[in-house]
Write a protein that holds these residues in place. Sequence first.
Motif, mmCIF file in Angstrom:
data_model
loop_
_atom_site.group_PDB
_atom_site.id
_atom_site.type_symbol
_atom_site.label_atom_id
_atom_site.label_comp_id
_atom_site.label_asym_id
_atom_site.label_seq_id
_atom_site.Cartn_x
_atom_site.Cartn_y
_atom_site.Cartn_z
ATOM 1 N N ALA A 169 0.750 -1.412 -0.063
ATOM 2 C CA ALA A 169 0.060 -0.051 0.256
ATOM 3 C C ALA A 169 0.974 1.290 -0.069
ATOM 4 N N LEU A 170 2.302 0.995 0.158
ATOM 5 C CA LEU A 170 3.114 2.191 0.365
ATOM 6 C C LEU A 170 3.641 2.694 -1.320
ATOM 7 N N PRO A 171 3.849 3.920 -1.388
ATOM 8 C CA PRO A 171 4.353 4.159 -2.701
ATOM 9 C C PRO A 171 5.912 4.054 -2.892
ATOM 10 N N VAL A 172 6.628 4.183 -3.960
ATOM 11 C CA VAL A 172 7.982 3.860 -4.256
ATOM 12 C C VAL A 172 8.328 5.453 -4.488
ATOM 13 N N ALA A 173 9.377 5.645 -3.645
ATOM 14 C CA ALA A 173 10.181 6.955 -3.516
ATOM 15 C C ALA A 173 10.849 7.018 -4.829
ATOM 16 N N VAL A 174 11.149 8.008 -5.775
ATOM 17 C CA VAL A 174 11.973 8.266 -6.764
ATOM 18 C C VAL A 174 12.561 9.735 -6.383
ATOM 19 N N VAL A 175 13.799 9.529 -6.269
ATOM 20 C CA VAL A 175 14.730 10.727 -5.853
ATOM 21 C C VAL A 175 15.201 11.453 -7.200
ATOM 22 N N GLY A 176 14.713 12.422 -7.532
ATOM 23 C CA GLY A 176 15.031 13.398 -8.845
ATOM 24 C C GLY A 176 14.079 13.191 -9.930
ATOM 25 N N ALA A 177 13.531 14.398 -10.307
ATOM 26 C CA ALA A 177 12.585 14.614 -11.620
ATOM 27 C C ALA A 177 13.481 14.956 -12.654
ATOM 28 N N GLY A 178 14.507 14.124 -13.107
ATOM 29 C CA GLY A 178 15.056 14.449 -14.299
ATOM 30 C C GLY A 178 15.126 13.395 -15.199
ATOM 31 N N PRO A 179 15.525 13.256 -16.457
ATOM 32 C CA PRO A 179 15.119 12.241 -17.339
ATOM 33 C C PRO A 179 15.004 10.896 -16.889
ATOM 34 N N ILE A 180 15.679 10.299 -16.037
ATOM 35 C CA ILE A 180 15.628 8.905 -15.656
ATOM 36 C C ILE A 180 14.375 8.780 -14.413
ATOM 37 N N VAL A 188 6.247 8.400 -5.997
ATOM 38 C CA VAL A 188 6.170 9.731 -5.530
ATOM 39 C C VAL A 188 7.579 10.251 -5.843
ATOM 40 N N VAL A 189 7.571 11.438 -6.606
ATOM 41 C CA VAL A 189 8.927 11.824 -7.092
ATOM 42 C C VAL A 189 9.365 13.098 -6.060
ATOM 43 N N LEU A 190 10.560 12.947 -5.877
ATOM 44 C CA LEU A 190 11.053 14.161 -4.656
ATOM 45 C C LEU A 190 12.254 14.858 -5.653
ATOM 46 N N LEU A 203 6.944 7.368 4.441
ATOM 47 C CA LEU A 203 7.233 5.866 4.535
ATOM 48 C C LEU A 203 6.860 5.338 3.114
ATOM 49 N N VAL A 204 7.721 4.631 2.510
ATOM 50 C CA VAL A 204 7.749 3.936 1.229
ATOM 51 C C VAL A 204 8.251 2.736 1.090
ATOM 52 N N ARG A 205 7.979 1.855 0.103
ATOM 53 C CA ARG A 205 8.240 0.522 -0.162
ATOM 54 C C ARG A 205 9.536 0.249 -0.514
ATOM 55 N N ALA A 206 10.100 1.469 -1.305
ATOM 56 C CA ALA A 206 11.288 1.123 -2.076
ATOM 57 C C ALA A 206 11.819 2.602 -2.422
ATOM 58 N N VAL A 207 13.212 2.409 -2.787
ATOM 59 C CA VAL A 207 13.705 3.717 -3.012
ATOM 60 C C VAL A 207 14.527 3.441 -4.430
ATOM 61 N N VAL A 208 14.311 4.450 -5.576
ATOM 62 C CA VAL A 208 14.803 4.712 -6.736
ATOM 63 C C VAL A 208 15.584 5.792 -6.710
ATOM 64 N N ASP A 209 16.815 5.915 -6.668
ATOM 65 C CA ASP A 209 17.531 7.143 -6.431
ATOM 66 C C ASP A 209 18.096 7.446 -8.036
ATOM 67 N N ALA A 210 17.476 8.635 -8.663
ATOM 68 C CA ALA A 210 17.941 8.877 -9.779
ATOM 69 C C ALA A 210 18.245 10.352 -9.741
ATOM 70 N N SER A 211 18.966 10.630 -8.545
ATOM 71 C CA SER A 211 19.331 12.051 -8.482
ATOM 72 C C SER A 211 20.631 12.605 -9.170
#
Length: 462
Positions: free
Chosen positions: A9-20, A36-38, A149-157
């Motif tokens: 039920a938790l979102p995935v955090a995406v770090v960075g609103a760049g191309p990737i 959720v894009v940060l 709170l998130v289920r995973a973290v995708v760091d595209a910073s």
Amino acid sequence: MSENTPAAALPVAVVGAGPIGLAAAAHLIERGIEPVVLEAGPSAGTAVREWAHVRLFSPWAEVIDPAAEKLLAPTGWIRPDGTVYPSGGNWATQYLQPLADALGDRVRYNTRVTGVARAGRDRIVDSGRDEQPFTVHVEHADGREERLLVRAVVDASGTWSTPNPLGANGLPALGERAANGRISYRIPDLADPAVRERFAGKRTAVVGTGASAFTALAHLADLAKTEPGTHTVWVLRRGITGSTYGGGEADQLPARGALGLRAKKAVEDGHASALTGFRTAAVQTEGGKVVLVAEDGRRSEPVDQVVVLTGLRPDLSFLSEVRLGLDERLQAPTALAPLIDPNQHSCGTVYPHGAAELAHPEEGVFLVGMKSYGRAPTFLAMTGYEQVRSVAARLAGDAEAAARVELTLPETGVCGGAGLFDEPAAARSDGGGCCSVPAAPQLIALGAPATESSSCSTSGGC
């Protein structure tokens, strides 16, 4: 939501609103996972916008993610001509911002990630670790702090915000910080009158031997033709050999070869002089000028400005409480490092890869895009799009799709870095480029000087 909220039920955090990062969000949505894009900056592609006048090595056809295009289609978005080479500004305004707008309130601007950890667990604690969600600490522009709170973290910073210092040992040279008013770490935009004034009629040291340094040499040589007294001291940590300028006319990539020839001509025409085998240890300020001091005691001539173009590195500070598996040299994921080692590979020889190569001991954490390459400059935007497709499949539990390769790189795919090339006719119509008059545009890729793509930053590859 609380720590007892089911992970699904938790979102995935995406770090960075760049191309990737934006492509990652599109792939997650396609998989039924809420992102959720940060983004630390005020808009999509903040880093890309810092080199808006720079033209990418790759055409539109190679810098638009397929899942992102599907998300954009219902909005009335018009796909740019695939044969045209966009500038950073074109990329940001015609693709990245519309994509972020399509994602709506899933993208949070002015939101800087300051830490990532397992909820209630520092990096030492094993007990119950894998069952806990991640807590992402963020700080907003007004100073307000928040925990997500998130289920995973995708760091595209990306790596754009952390250029390498002047010191040859990877640390700032003595006096480098004190002289920061005369030291910059980006290719100067000489179309900007204020920037042009800083370099016109002045002596500038350019430190570095990559495409970004070649670009600076070429532009400063052009400036010297109209501004008497303009001269460049090219500082190289090694000597000049037959391969220093690249492949020239025989280069597999004409743009890259032309760039090396421009830099070579700058030296041969006397607009630049080379200071070879010079490994900077200190910076001294004398009478308003800057003098570089090498490890062996040699001193450069006094210069007015220093442009440091020695690459980029990842900022790992906010990941200190999660368990990463990184190569000790490149600071890239351990399984990925041998595939991208710049001593062995250019971007054209990097095999497409995905979640398996990007995995860390901390399940659910992925470094993607230029940041996944650590200090290697061989990144392509297309490779990043394949990365996040695979990662989204992995997070959705589709192991077969995560392992499948869905990317065939073009034989002429262009490597990361910045450069110059003869502007194709199709690119002239949009008015982009580095200058206010027709000129050979700069080229940058996501990690080189640049972007994440830059993305091609950004200084990164495109």
